[in-house]
Design an enzyme around this catalytic site. Structure first.
Site, PDB file in Angstrom:
ATOM      1  N   GLY A 103       0.902  -1.193   0.046  1.00  0.00           N
ATOM      2  CA  GLY A 103      -0.010   0.102   0.064  1.00  0.00           C
ATOM      3  C   GLY A 103       0.752   1.383   0.016  1.00  0.00           C
ATOM      4  N   GLY A 110      -0.268   4.516   0.346  1.00  0.00           N
ATOM      5  CA  GLY A 110      -1.012   5.574   0.961  1.00  0.00           C
ATOM      6  C   GLY A 110      -0.171   6.352   1.833  1.00  0.00           C
ATOM      7  N   PHE A 111      -0.918   7.175   2.889  1.00  0.00           N
ATOM      8  CA  PHE A 111       0.128   7.985   3.707  1.00  0.00           C
ATOM      9  C   PHE A 111       0.992   7.279   4.476  1.00  0.00           C
ATOM     10  CE2 PHE A 111      -3.588  10.958   3.079  1.00  0.00           C
ATOM     11  CZ  PHE A 111      -2.982  11.995   2.461  1.00  0.00           C
ATOM     12  N   VAL A 148      -2.194  -7.461  -4.258  1.00  0.00           N
ATOM     13  CA  VAL A 148      -1.524  -8.483  -3.220  1.00  0.00           C
ATOM     14  C   VAL A 148      -2.954  -9.406  -3.195  1.00  0.00           C
ATOM     15  CG1 VAL A 148      -0.812  -9.180  -1.098  1.00  0.00           C
ATOM     16  CG2 VAL A 148       0.071  -7.313  -2.160  1.00  0.00           C
ATOM     17  N   GLU A 154     -17.784  18.314   3.175  1.00  0.00           N
ATOM     18  CA  GLU A 154     -17.040  18.817   2.014  1.00  0.00           C
ATOM     19  C   GLU A 154     -17.553  18.823   0.697  1.00  0.00           C
ATOM     20  OE1 GLU A 154     -12.829  17.661   2.782  1.00  0.00           O
ATOM     21  OE2 GLU A 154     -12.830  19.542   4.136  1.00  0.00           O
ATOM     22  N   ASP A 166      -5.053   3.318   8.269  1.00  0.00           N
ATOM     23  CA  ASP A 166      -6.383   2.751   8.308  1.00  0.00           C
ATOM     24  C   ASP A 166      -6.749   1.563   8.706  1.00  0.00           C
ATOM     25  OD1 ASP A 166      -6.971   5.321   7.587  1.00  0.00           O
ATOM     26  OD2 ASP A 166      -8.246   5.041   6.087  1.00  0.00           O
ATOM     27  N   ALA A 177      -5.335  10.608   7.734  1.00  0.00           N
ATOM     28  CA  ALA A 177      -4.019  11.032   7.376  1.00  0.00           C
ATOM     29  C   ALA A 177      -2.956  10.985   8.574  1.00  0.00           C
ATOM     30  CB  ALA A 177      -3.667  12.098   6.564  1.00  0.00           C
ATOM     31  N   GLN A 178      -3.096  11.731   9.640  1.00  0.00           N
ATOM     32  CA  GLN A 178      -2.307  12.039  10.617  1.00  0.00           C
ATOM     33  C   GLN A 178      -1.849  10.739  11.359  1.00  0.00           C
ATOM     34  OE1 GLN A 178       0.106  14.092  11.608  1.00  0.00           O
ATOM     35  NE2 GLN A 178      -0.425  15.429   9.905  1.00  0.00           N
TER      36      GLN A 178
END
Lengths: 427, 427
Positions: A15, A17-18, A83, A174, A305, A322-323
């Site tokens: 992965g 991602g972040f 995967v 949003e 996540d 994200a953090q």
């Protein structure tokens, strides 16, 4: 999979991602071999996906080639791969492009939309977790306006212009704000023969407030902003089904809508081979200890996540944002090196930097640890932080140019149906 | 089609390319009703499509919403429609969204790729006439590099990195130059485990020079530039077939290639109902008189690529380029108004503004009427002209930012496989 075995230990990261990218960067200059696998050749800056859906930004400015992030590191390998299974006994993974042995494995596969088992909703509603999904939503919104022009059936036109967003979290809020601005700024100019009043934007929230993870003040102010923009917020209503035409709920409320966006929940993107009961938790997340290790393994980790790390403040696991992902990726980089050198690892300590959401032009809510504020200053902070966290100088410049343009001109120029979503528009 | 009849005469324009948009703009403030139909909701700036294919630009910066071009004009209607047939007897067109009567009809449907009847080539090769096609080519190029990493069969790897461009016109030349720069600047960094030397770029040209429509000097210099960039140019070779693996030619030459781009010709995008022998010419273009009228009709016109207007200098018709299209659109705007007011129309007089092509960084060739020049100054002129002709301030800014970035960093950042082309990459 054609990756040479060297004397360095091999760390496989699933992965980009972040979490995965933060970890890979941390390991890039060390004496380890890093293999990063992802289904896409790019990293996605998910917080801005709603702007892609609403024509404010083009995908390339919020995506970044993974190969480029790590291009100068000789021991780094990227493979575009899916995967399929993890064999924890043989320390091997199976992918669509072959098998790969690992010394250390880090699962950073992220999350996906949770339909809570309702396949009708899954089939008919739109999600907004990936770039292709966001582009599909953009196409659908524009196609629905085109179709609304053509029909003389008022009910049908109503449904084509009625947006239902399920879920009042940051994504839902949003998106609703952006749609409200399209209704106000673009619809009357682009479609002068459509009655703008028919365009309704609804948020359906199962609990009694929106932006549940944020402060009471942020939630109340966001609600206020949305109502001023003309968004209808339906609280304590749970969507029970959507058959492609009608949204039914647990109350008398029904909505006739051609555009239903499902932003009501996510779940871990699990991988076959990791279903052991002792670490699979609610929402398909993998329970990890303070070192991000999976129970029973020293060399298999989960971050971001997909990982469920509980502490006193977060008994259901750290938020899927994200953090925590970035912080876990960074920390695990150090810890894996310690593990290799047989030194004790440091426990992860989440630094909550707060949360924020933007509702529209000059309107945002920001919760920092010490300060909570809303309005135009919050909006500037939101923009600055998002620009800062975007990867790549060019991306920042292009997003900045677009935002300045959109702000000054009350416009969103990327309203192009490049890949039609509905069959009828395909040529 | 739900368009109100007013007392104004109705002018229907088929196609929102350079010609159609120029005409619509010209008519927008006049006492006429204008209905513009296009298969896409955007206008495409075709000269920069090759930069989309090679990751230098994102589509939104070379596309522009048609509704926005003409948003402030009350008598203008746009419909996203596919025109299926023209009934010249009843002054009516049939589309996928209904029928429409016209008082004046302007066919500006442009051109499409000409495979000269070879369906194998059509099936297996890539074209670059539209944004989706250009994005498909981008995905394929990147997917082939990913696949090249995986195979241990050297022949296969060779084929995956062997690019064959059929046709040495501006499209082929500009694409070849961009690929050569990717080979030099990006391939070694992104794919350190691939041998860059295997990446071959071939242009196959059936005649004895490239850029046939330009001056001898421009053609020679372009060839020189391409050779310095390592592009192989094969002149006097005609491709006879491509089965998805092997390109065969009328000589002994064959090419094993996984990426064949067909840029060897275009033909008019004709519409059913306009096949009368008296005006259908070579290459499916519609023969028009000096007023762009179709033979036998006072009120039906063709402009742009689909129109074939012959004069002494161009016995086979004006070149299929942006300039004649824009000039014809502008002129026809005036002429239709004259026709309505029963005044004599002005004959079209093509002002040849020259031609240009860019080969790469600091390398372009420009033929103006009085000056012909090549090299870095030509490159600046090329960039300036292209920025100038792009529609929209935001597009110009975003393209400019990207070009500066690409120039300074020797990079092309939009190398994202957002919509996979090969089945294997779809997730």
């Amino acid at each position: 999979m054609n990756i040479p075995r060297t004397s360095y230990p091999r760390i496989v990261i699933i992965g980009g991602g972040f979490a995965g990218v933060a970890l890979a960067k941390k390991l890039s200059k060390q004496e380890v071999q890093v293999v990063l696998l992802d289904k896409n050749n790019y990293h996605t800056f998910q917080p801005l996906l709603y702007q892609v859906s609403t024509g404010g930004l083009e995908p390339d400015s919020i995506a970044y080639p993974i190969r480029k992030i790590l291009k100068d590191f000789p021991n780094f390998y990227f493979r575009l791969a899916n995967v399929e299974e993890i064999d924890t006994k043989k320390n091997k993974i199976r992918t669509n492009i072959g098998n790969l042995k690992f010394d250390y494995l880090v699962v950073a596969s992220g999350s996906k939309t949770n339909y809570f088992g309702n396949s009708e909703i899954e089939k008919h509603s739109m999600a907004m977790k990936t770039i292709p999904q966001s582009l599909n939503l953009r196409s659908l919104i524009l196609e629905n306006f085109e179709d609304a022009l053509l029909t003389s059936d008022l009910n049908e036109r109503n449904a084509l212009m009625n947006f239902v967003i399920v879920g009042g979290g940051p994504t839902g809020v949003e998106l609703a704000g952006a749609l409200a601005e399209i209704k106000k700024g673009i619809l009357p100019k682009d479609y002068p023969d459509l009655d703008t009043r028919l365009a309704q934007i609804n948020i359906i929230q199962s609990s009694d407030c929106i932006l549940k993870g944020m402060s009471v003040k942020a939630s109340a102010k966001a609600e206020d902003f949305l109502e001023k923009l003309g968004v209808n917020i339906w609280k304590n209503v749970r969507v029970t089904n959507y058959d492609g035409k009608t949204v039914t709920t647990n109350t008398d409320l029904i909505f006739e809508s051609a555009t239903v966006v499902w932003a009501a929940g996510v779940k871990g993107a699990t991988i076959k081979g990791l279903e052991a009961e002792e670490f699979m938790t609610r929402g398909n997340r993998l329970l990890v200890n303070v070192f991000n290790q999976l129970k029973g393994f020293e060399h298999i980790f989960a971050i971001g996540d997909i990982a469920c790390m509980v502490n006193e403040e977060f008994p259901n696991g750290l938020p899927m944002m994200a953090q925590p992902a970035i912080q876990q990726g960074n920390q695990l980089g150090d810890n894996i090196l310690k593990l290799i050198e047989e030194q004790p690892m440091e426990p992860f300590n989440y630094k909550d930097k707060g949360a924020m959401a933007t509702i529209g032009r000059n309107k945002a809510v920001v919760d920092l640890k010490r300060f909570k504020f809303q309005g135009i200053f919050a909006w500037y902070v939101w923009m600055f932080i998002h620009l800062f966290f975007l990867i790549g100088f060019r991306n920042r410049m292009v997003v900045f140019v677009n935002w300045v343009y959109n702000y000054v001109r009350f416009d969103r120029e990327a309203r192009l149906i490049i890949r039609p979503f509905k069959k009828r528009f395909k040529v």
